[in-house]
Design an enzyme around this catalytic site. Structure first.
Site, PDB file in Angstrom:
ATOM      1  N   ASP A 170       2.273  -4.602   7.767  1.00 26.48           N
ATOM      2  CA  ASP A 170       2.435  -3.260   8.380  1.00 26.48           C
ATOM      3  C   ASP A 170       1.759  -3.158   9.747  1.00 26.48           C
ATOM      4  OD1 ASP A 170      -0.148  -3.099   7.228  1.00 26.48           O
ATOM      5  OD2 ASP A 170       0.190  -1.139   6.277  1.00 26.48           O
TER       6      ASP A 170
ATOM      7  N   ALA B 172      -8.541  -0.182  -8.474  1.00 25.18           N
ATOM      8  CA  ALA B 172      -7.438  -1.077  -8.823  1.00 25.18           C
ATOM      9  C   ALA B 172      -6.607  -1.451  -7.604  1.00 25.18           C
ATOM     10  CB  ALA B 172      -6.557  -0.427  -9.886  1.00 25.18           C
ATOM     11  N   GLY B 173      -6.971  -0.910  -6.445  1.00 27.94           N
ATOM     12  CA  GLY B 173      -6.209  -1.231  -5.236  1.00 27.94           C
ATOM     13  C   GLY B 173      -4.859  -0.538  -5.218  1.00 27.94           C
ATOM     14  N   LEU B 174      -4.765   0.629  -5.838  1.00 29.14           N
ATOM     15  CA  LEU B 174      -3.490   1.349  -5.902  1.00 29.14           C
ATOM     16  C   LEU B 174      -3.463   2.540  -4.941  1.00 29.14           C
ATOM     17  CD1 LEU B 174      -2.893   1.236  -9.791  1.00 29.14           C
ATOM     18  CD2 LEU B 174      -2.105  -0.371  -8.051  1.00 29.14           C
TER      19      LEU B 174
ATOM     20  N   HIS C  38       0.302  -7.204   4.397  1.00 31.17           N
ATOM     21  CA  HIS C  38      -0.385  -7.338   5.689  1.00 31.17           C
ATOM     22  C   HIS C  38       0.595  -7.384   6.862  1.00 31.17           C
ATOM     23  CE1 HIS C  38      -4.564  -7.617   4.318  1.00 31.17           C
ATOM     24  NE2 HIS C  38      -4.044  -8.150   3.231  1.00 31.17           N
TER      25      HIS C  38
ATOM     26  N   SER D  43      -5.678   5.085  -4.048  1.00 33.92           N
ATOM     27  CA  SER D  43      -6.079   6.451  -4.397  1.00 33.92           C
ATOM     28  C   SER D  43      -6.495   7.221  -3.146  1.00 33.92           C
ATOM     29  CB  SER D  43      -7.222   6.431  -5.411  1.00 33.92           C
ATOM     30  OG  SER D  43      -8.285   5.644  -4.923  1.00 33.92           O
TER      31      SER D  43
ATOM     32  N   SER E  91     -14.146  18.218  -7.165  1.00 29.23           N
ATOM     33  CA  SER E  91     -13.331  17.175  -7.790  1.00 29.23           C
ATOM     34  C   SER E  91     -13.582  17.179  -9.289  1.00 29.23           C
ATOM     35  CB  SER E  91     -13.697  15.805  -7.224  1.00 29.23           C
ATOM     36  OG  SER E  91     -13.204  14.793  -8.084  1.00 29.23           O
TER      37      SER E  91
ATOM     38  N   GLU F 186      -7.792   8.107   8.285  1.00 31.42           N
ATOM     39  CA  GLU F 186      -8.452   6.925   7.726  1.00 31.42           C
ATOM     40  C   GLU F 186      -8.932   5.983   8.851  1.00 31.42           C
ATOM     41  OE1 GLU F 186      -7.052   5.881   4.047  1.00 31.42           O
ATOM     42  OE2 GLU F 186      -8.090   3.958   3.977  1.00 31.42           O
TER      43      GLU F 186
ATOM     44  N   ASP G 143       0.448   2.546   2.993  1.00 35.61           N
ATOM     45  CA  ASP G 143       0.019   3.297   1.809  1.00 35.61           C
ATOM     46  C   ASP G 143       0.355   4.783   1.942  1.00 35.61           C
ATOM     47  OD1 ASP G 143      -1.015   0.819   1.296  1.00 35.61           O
ATOM     48  OD2 ASP G 143      -3.095   1.392   1.678  1.00 35.61           O
TER      49      ASP G 143
HETATM   50  C1  GLA Z   1      -4.165  -2.090   2.580  1.00 31.86           C
HETATM   51  C2  GLA Z   1      -3.856  -1.251   3.831  1.00 31.86           C
HETATM   52  C3  GLA Z   1      -2.366  -1.273   4.151  1.00 31.86           C
HETATM   53  C4  GLA Z   1      -1.824  -2.690   4.196  1.00 31.86           C
HETATM   54  C5  GLA Z   1      -2.262  -3.485   2.955  1.00 31.86           C
HETATM   55  C6  GLA Z   1      -1.879  -4.930   3.039  1.00 31.86           C
HETATM   56  O1  GLA Z   1      -3.593  -1.499   1.461  1.00 31.86           O
HETATM   57  O2  GLA Z   1      -4.271   0.076   3.626  1.00 31.86           O
HETATM   58  O3  GLA Z   1      -2.128  -0.600   5.369  1.00 31.86           O
HETATM   59  O4  GLA Z   1      -2.209  -3.341   5.369  1.00 31.86           O
HETATM   60  O5  GLA Z   1      -3.659  -3.403   2.752  1.00 31.86           O
HETATM   61  O6  GLA Z   1      -0.498  -5.084   3.012  1.00 31.86           O
END
Ligand code: GLA
Length: 370
Positions: free
Chosen positions: A33, A113-115, A31, A117, A64, A150, A162
Site C-alpha cells: 500500500d 491479533a493484527g486485525l 506492504h 482494531s 470504553s 494515525e 486498513d
Molecule cells: C499494516 C499497515 C498497513 C499495511 C500493512 C502491510 O497493517 O497499517 O497500511 O502497510 O501493515 O501490508
C-alpha cells in the site's frame, strides 16, 4: 445495545448516533500500500462500535467498555495517551470542522491479533462525526482522514489499506484497491460454494520492535525507488533491470513488492475465473516472499503457515504488518479440524503459546447502527 446503555449511564442521555466499523484481514498485497501498489483486504465480523453526541464546547469525554473507570476527559488534543490517541487524533485532523463530544466505545476485535482494531476505532469515530456534522465526506475521504490521524497524530507511518478496508468493504466481498489512484472495486469472495473457508490463526504474539521495523521497510522501499528513478516501486516494469541496479536489502524488498503486486492481479484473475481453490498457491508464494525477501515474518507465523498446509490447507500466509499477529489459511471445510490440530501440535512441540483460531467471513464496512 450495550454501548448505548453504557453511554446513557455515563452521560445521562441517549447518544445521537451509533456507528460500527470493522477490523480487516488482508487476502493478499502485503506492504504494497505505501508503495502505491495493490491490496485485497476484506472486513472481518469483529469491529468497534462508537456511540456519540456532539458537545457545544471543545471537551472530549471518552468511555470504553473495554477499560474500567470513569470516562477520560480531554480539553486539549495533546493530553491524550494510549488507545485514546486514535480517537483524539481524528478530532485533531478534523480541526475546526467539529467541537467536542461525549463518546462511548465498545470493541470486539481480538486484541493484538493484527486485525486492525485501531483502524476500526478511527473509522467508527470519523464516520460518526461525519454523519453528526454533515461533513459530506465519502468513505474514502473518511479512510484518508483516519490514516492521517494515525500518521501525523499517533505517529505510525501506515499506508491506507486498513482504514480503506474498514470504511469501504462490503459483505461477501474483498476490496481491490489501487493505492495510488485510490480506485476500488469490491470483488465477490464466496468460499462456501467451493467447500472452502478462511481460517485466521492468531499467534497471540506481538513483537515490540514491529513499529520500528515497519518504518525501516518503508524507508528502504523509498530509497530503492529513488535509486531506480521511479516515483514508487509500483512503477517498476522491468524487474530484471531493476534488480540489476540494486543490492542487499533494497534488492530483496523490491523483489517482494514487485512480485506481490503481480500476485494481487493474478489472484483477482483466478477469483473471477471461479478458480478459488487455486488461489492457495499464491498465498503460499506471498508468505515465502514476506519471509525471505521482505523479512517481516516470525517463527510463530512460519510454523502456523507450514503446519496449516501440512494439515490440509490449500494455502496460507501471514497477514498484516508481520512480526506476530495472525496468519490466514484457505481450508477445505472437511479439513478444518485437521488443520487446527496440526497447528496446535506444531506449536506445542516448539513450546509456543497455544494459538487461537477464528473463522473469517467477509463482513460489511462502516455503517450506522442507530
Ligand atoms: C499494516 C499497515 C498497513 C499495511 C500493512 C502491510 O497493517 O497499517 O497500511 O502497510 O501493515 O501490508
Amino acid at each position: 445495545m450495550r454501548v448505548v446503555e453504557a453511554f446513557r449511564a455515563a452521560y445521562g442521555a441517549s447518544p445521537q448516533t451509533v456507528w460500527r466499523a470493522p477490523g480487516r484481514v488482508n487476502l493478499i498485497g502485503e506492504h504494497t500500500d505505501y508503495n502505491d501498489g495493490f491490496v485485497l483486504p476484506f472486513a472481518v465480523p469483529w469491529g468497534v462500535t462508537a456511540a456519540i453526541t456532539p458537545r457545544t464546547d471543545d471537551t472530549i469525554r471518552l468511555l470504553s467498555l473495554q477499560a474500567s473507570g470513569e470516562p477520560l476527559t480531554f480539553t486539549g488534543h495533546d493530553q491524550s495517551t494510549g488507545w485514546a490517541r486514535y480517537v483524539v487524533g481524528v478530532f485533531a485532523m478534523l480541526g475546526d470542522r467539529v467541537r467536542g463530544a461525549d463518546i462511548a466505545i465498545d470493541g470486539d476485535v481480538p486484541q493484538g491479533a493484527g486485525l486492525s482494531s485501531s483502524a476500526a476505532l478511527e473509522v467508527a469515530v470519523a464516520s460518526a462525526l461525519n454523519d453528526l456534522h454533515d461533513l459530506g465526506m465519502t468513505p474514502m475521504e473518511i479512510a484518508l482522514l483516519s490514516q492521517k490521524a494515525e500518521n501525523d497524530f499517533v505517529g505510525m507511518p501506515c499506508g491506507i489499506m486498513d482504514q480503506a478496508a474498514s470504511a469501504l468493504c462490503e459483505e461477501g466481498h474483498a476490496l481491490f484497491l489501487d493505492c495510488r489512484s485510490l480506485a476500488s472495486r469490491n470483488i465477490p469472495l464466496d468460499l462456501a460454494p467451493h467447500g472452502l473457508s478462511m481460517l485466521i490463526i492468531d499467534t497471540q504474539v506481538h513483537h515490540e520492535h514491529a513499529g520500528g521495523e515497519y518504518a525501516k521497510r518503508r524507508a528502504e522501499c523509498e530509497s530503492a525507488a529513488r535509486k531506480l528513478g521511479v516515483p514508487a516501486l509500483r512503477d517498476v516494469t522491468d524487474l530484471a533491470a531493476a534488480l540489476d541496479r540494486l543490492q542487499g536489502d533494497e534488492r530483496k524488498r523490491t523483489m517482494h513488492i514487485v512480485t506481490e503486486n503481480h500476485r494481487v492481479e493474478a489472484l483477482i484473475g483466478l477469483l473471477r475465473a471461479g478458480a478459488v481453490t487455486e488461489i492457495g498457491a499464491l498465498l503460499n508464494a506471498s508468505h515465502l516472499s514476506l519471509r525471505d525477501q521482505y523479512e517481516v515474518s516470525s517463527p510463530e507465523l512460519d510454523v502456523a503457515v507450514e503446519a496449516a498446509v501440512r494439515g490440509g490447507a490449500r494455502g496460507a500466509r501471514m497477514t498484516g504488518g508481520g512480526f506476530g499477529g495472525s496468519a490466514i489459511a484457505l481450508v477445505p471445510v472437511e479439513r478444518l479440524a485437521g488443520v487446527e490440530e496440526s497447528v496446535t501440535a506444531a506449536y506445542a512441540e516448539r513450546g509456543f503459546q497455544a494459538p487461537r483460531f477464528l473463522p473469517a467471513t467477509p463482513a460489511r464496512g462502516a455503517h450506522r447502527l442507530a
